[in-house]
Design a protein around this motif. Structure first.
Motif, PDB file in Angstrom:
ATOM      1  N   ILE A   1       7.338   8.749  12.211  1.00 53.31           N
ATOM      2  CA  ILE A   1       6.082   8.844  11.205  1.00 53.31           C
ATOM      3  C   ILE A   1       5.367   8.779  11.625  1.00 53.31           C
ATOM      4  O   ILE A   1       4.934   7.049  11.598  1.00 53.31           O
ATOM      5  CB  ILE A   1       6.931   7.895  10.011  1.00 53.31           C
ATOM      6  N   ASN A   2       4.492   8.519  11.273  1.00 50.96           N
ATOM      7  CA  ASN A   2       2.836   7.655  10.944  1.00 50.96           C
ATOM      8  C   ASN A   2       2.245   7.499  10.370  1.00 50.96           C
ATOM      9  O   ASN A   2       1.436   6.540  10.425  1.00 50.96           O
ATOM     10  CB  ASN A   2       1.362   9.348  12.078  1.00 50.96           C
ATOM     11  N   ILE A   3       2.126   8.502   9.538  1.00 53.59           N
ATOM     12  CA  ILE A   3       2.045   7.892   7.873  1.00 53.59           C
ATOM     13  C   ILE A   3       3.074   7.253   7.274  1.00 53.59           C
ATOM     14  O   ILE A   3       3.483   8.741   6.609  1.00 53.59           O
ATOM     15  CB  ILE A   3       0.828   8.395   7.594  1.00 53.59           C
ATOM     16  N   SER A   4       3.246   6.740   6.664  1.00 52.23           N
ATOM     17  CA  SER A   4       4.711   6.141   5.665  1.00 52.23           C
ATOM     18  C   SER A   4       4.665   6.650   4.227  1.00 52.23           C
ATOM     19  O   SER A   4       3.745   6.796   4.136  1.00 52.23           O
ATOM     20  CB  SER A   4       5.146   4.913   6.598  1.00 52.23           C
ATOM     21  N   ARG A   5       5.487   7.003   3.932  1.00 45.96           N
ATOM     22  CA  ARG A   5       5.565   6.591   2.113  1.00 45.96           C
ATOM     23  C   ARG A   5       4.463   6.337   1.096  1.00 45.96           C
ATOM     24  O   ARG A   5       3.442   6.045   0.374  1.00 45.96           O
ATOM     25  CB  ARG A   5       6.617   7.415   1.698  1.00 45.96           C
ATOM     26  N   ALA A   6       5.180   4.510   2.201  1.00 49.04           N
ATOM     27  CA  ALA A   6       3.762   3.536   1.164  1.00 49.04           C
ATOM     28  C   ALA A   6       2.528   3.899   1.441  1.00 49.04           C
ATOM     29  O   ALA A   6       1.994   3.465   1.070  1.00 49.04           O
ATOM     30  CB  ALA A   6       4.598   1.889   1.670  1.00 49.04           C
ATOM     31  N   GLN A   7       2.642   4.338   2.412  1.00 53.50           N
ATOM     32  CA  GLN A   7       0.973   3.628   3.305  1.00 53.50           C
ATOM     33  C   GLN A   7       0.813   4.865   2.648  1.00 53.50           C
ATOM     34  O   GLN A   7      -0.757   5.035   2.058  1.00 53.50           O
ATOM     35  CB  GLN A   7       0.912   4.484   4.660  1.00 53.50           C
ATOM     36  N   LEU A   8       0.813   6.339   2.994  1.00 47.80           N
ATOM     37  CA  LEU A   8       0.401   7.525   1.608  1.00 47.80           C
ATOM     38  C   LEU A   8      -0.049   7.471   0.448  1.00 47.80           C
ATOM     39  O   LEU A   8      -1.278   7.630   0.294  1.00 47.80           O
ATOM     40  CB  LEU A   8       1.704   8.408   1.932  1.00 47.80           C
ATOM     41  N   ILE A   9       0.902   6.405  -0.086  1.00 50.08           N
ATOM     42  CA  ILE A   9       0.386   5.719  -1.933  1.00 50.08           C
ATOM     43  C   ILE A   9      -0.362   4.847  -1.817  1.00 50.08           C
ATOM     44  O   ILE A   9      -1.312   5.311  -2.556  1.00 50.08           O
ATOM     45  CB  ILE A   9       1.336   5.444  -2.585  1.00 50.08           C
ATOM     46  N   SER A  10      -0.162   3.852  -0.927  1.00 46.06           N
ATOM     47  CA  SER A  10      -1.854   2.625  -1.209  1.00 46.06           C
ATOM     48  C   SER A  10      -2.857   3.392  -0.873  1.00 46.06           C
ATOM     49  O   SER A  10      -4.383   3.037  -1.524  1.00 46.06           O
ATOM     50  CB  SER A  10      -1.157   1.946  -0.642  1.00 46.06           C
ATOM     51  N   ARG A  11      -3.108   4.281   0.538  1.00 42.91           N
ATOM     52  CA  ARG A  11      -3.580   4.410   1.166  1.00 42.91           C
ATOM     53  C   ARG A  11      -5.247   5.815   0.137  1.00 42.91           C
ATOM     54  O   ARG A  11      -6.195   5.933  -0.038  1.00 42.91           O
ATOM     55  CB  ARG A  11      -4.524   5.120   2.508  1.00 42.91           C
ATOM     56  N   TYR A  12      -3.461   6.732  -0.770  1.00 44.47           N
ATOM     57  CA  TYR A  12      -4.656   7.789  -1.376  1.00 44.47           C
ATOM     58  C   TYR A  12      -4.266   7.950  -2.148  1.00 44.47           C
ATOM     59  O   TYR A  12      -4.316   8.886  -3.447  1.00 44.47           O
ATOM     60  CB  TYR A  12      -4.135   9.445  -0.015  1.00 44.47           C
ATOM     61  N   GLY A  13      -3.176   7.104  -2.731  1.00 38.52           N
ATOM     62  CA  GLY A  13      -3.023   7.336  -4.740  1.00 38.52           C
ATOM     63  C   GLY A  13      -3.295   6.116  -5.248  1.00 38.52           C
ATOM     64  O   GLY A  13      -4.504   5.119  -4.925  1.00 38.52           O
ATOM     65  N   SER A  14      -2.744   5.911  -5.925  1.00 41.83           N
ATOM     66  CA  SER A  14      -2.772   5.006  -6.941  1.00 41.83           C
ATOM     67  C   SER A  14      -1.386   3.399  -6.464  1.00 41.83           C
ATOM     68  O   SER A  14      -0.374   4.068  -6.050  1.00 41.83           O
ATOM     69  CB  SER A  14      -2.828   5.110  -8.576  1.00 41.83           C
TER      70      SER A  14
END
Length: 435
Positions: A52-65
């Protein structure tokens, strides 16, 4: 800007489909030694895996709230899927803008398909390879594909544990997206090389969108031939869109993407379906994209004399008494009434009055008939209904600055096709090379 090595983005819910997604990843990598894979986890729960290159946590922290990193676990399923799709779309858009990806694939059930397809539609343009292996791909894929070019592959069995059938299908999917990504990357390199030539930028083509239906096909064919014959040195590229609802939306998407330079919207039948509840509506915003773009835009009333339904048994009960015409075994046409004609005309005028540059807009009224079956003596001939439609357009555009051309010929008349094509050419500033 140089592109990265051919790379496939793999999006999936790793908390429920990790085994299947890892197998798909392996198949992509095995398909070509040139291919890389970027894997993004869009699941509900965090998963640890080196692939996994972009984890769930990274996806949310970088691109969500970032605040939702902890509270998102408690969101209802529907809200969570929508939130994760929005985050994924932002990540994908960023990767695409940096030319770091050349294809995208996903696999799963209805939820994962909804999430991935929404992200694809939002972030990626038409022409970029997109593939979803899905349990719902054999049904109505319209809500997932929309007006885009997403490729759907039916999983046959559920994406829930590897077996012989799913092995074969995921292997095919891996090979397919790898080949598409390699081809797309090669096209991108070629285009970049062309624009870096010593002679400067390659002359761009003038792209024209034209809308067509079966009952306006002769006109569109005549228009296309005339433009190609009369303006051979103008680098014209003509895109014909089948006005089936998705066709109109696809054209308007390309307009918004800046990939169409002029439009001859000959066939506006989708507005009739919007007004009456037919099966080929393009939604309430049809006509808006070209009008707001300020590009040369000519509109006619092709096939607005009809609404589309499926087989005759599917025609709504309230319309059973109306004038119906069996176009083929799966399409039944209903003649537009005078009142519906007025509503269609009013809808057209409302959209066009918002045009960015009214001097670039014309409306052509084919008074001899809006389709091949509404000419005098035809099954849909109806002077009263025609008069209501034509009058609504004429009155609705009074003092708007938009030119209205009333022509006595029918829409498929060869002379009408030639003249409307020439009108578009003048708006585009084309110079004919023919005597």
């Amino acid at each position: 800007m140089a592109t990265s090595p051919p790379t496939v983005l793999l999006l999936g819910t790793c908390d429920t489909k990790l085994e299947e997604l890892l197998f798909l990843r392996d198949q992509i990598l095995q398909a070509s030694s040139q291919i890389r894979v970027i894997m993004i986890d869009s699941g509900r729960h965090e998963v640890k895996n080196d692939a996994i290159n972009i984890s769930r946590a990274q996806l949310i922290s970088r691109y969500g709230s970032g605040a939702l990193l902890t509270t998102s676990d408690d969101l209802p399923r529907g809200e969570l899927m929508e939130f994760m799709s929005e985050c994924a779309a932002k990540a994908i858009k960023e990767l695409f803008s940096r030319r770091e990806i050349h294809g995208m694939v996903s696999a799963g059930g209805s939820g994962a398909t909804s999430l991935a397809s929404a992200a694809m539609r939002e972030a990626l343009p038409v022409g970029f390879p997109k593939l979803i292996v899905s349990t719902v791909a054999s049904g109505d894929t319209g809500p997932y594909v929309g007006e885009t070019d997403i490729t759907m592959m039916y999983s046959v069995v559920d994406v829930a544990g590897l077996n012989e059938v799913l092995h074969d299908i995921l292997s095919n999917a891996g090979a397919a997206i790898a080949a598409m990504a390699l081809t797309y990357a090669a096209r991108q390199r070629q285009r970049l090389q062309q624009h870096d030539t010593a002679d400067g930028v390659i002359p761009s083509k003038r792209r024209i969108g034209i809308t067509m239906f079966g009952v306006t096909t002769p006109a569109v064919e005549a228009i296309r031939r005339h433009l190609e014959f009369s303006y051979p040195d103008s680098s014209l590229e003509i895109f014909v869109f089948h006005a089936t609802g998705h066709g109109g939306r696809a054209m308007e998407r390309l307009i918004r993407e800046g990939r169409i330079d002029a439009v001859l919207d000959l066939t506006t039948t989708e507005i009739a379906d919007h007004v009456t509840g037919g099966v080929m509506s393009a939604g309430p915003d049809r006509l808006a994209a070209a009008a707001q773009a300020g590009i040369p835009y000519i509109i006619s009333l092709g096939a607005t004399d009809m609404t589309n339904f499926g087989p005759i048994a599917t025609v709504p009960e309230k319309y059973k008494h109306r004038k119906l015409y069996k176009h083929n075994s799966v399409v039944t046409l209903m003649r537009s009434s005078a009142e519906e004609g007025r509503q269609i005309g009013q809808h057209i005028c409302e959209k066009l009055r918002l045009a960015k540059d009214v001097g670039m807009v014309q409306v052509w009224i084919p008074k001899g008939g809006a389709s091949m079956i509404s000419t005098p003596g035809g099954p849909f001939a109806d002077q009263e209904a025609d008069a209501a439609l034509f009058g609504a357009v004429r009155e609705g555009l009074e003092r708007s600055g938009i030119e209205v051309v009333e022509d006595e010929r029918d829409i498929n008349d060869g002379g009408f096709a030639r003249d409307i094509a020439e009108a578009l050419a003048r708006l585009m500033g084309l110079e004919s090379q023919q005597p």
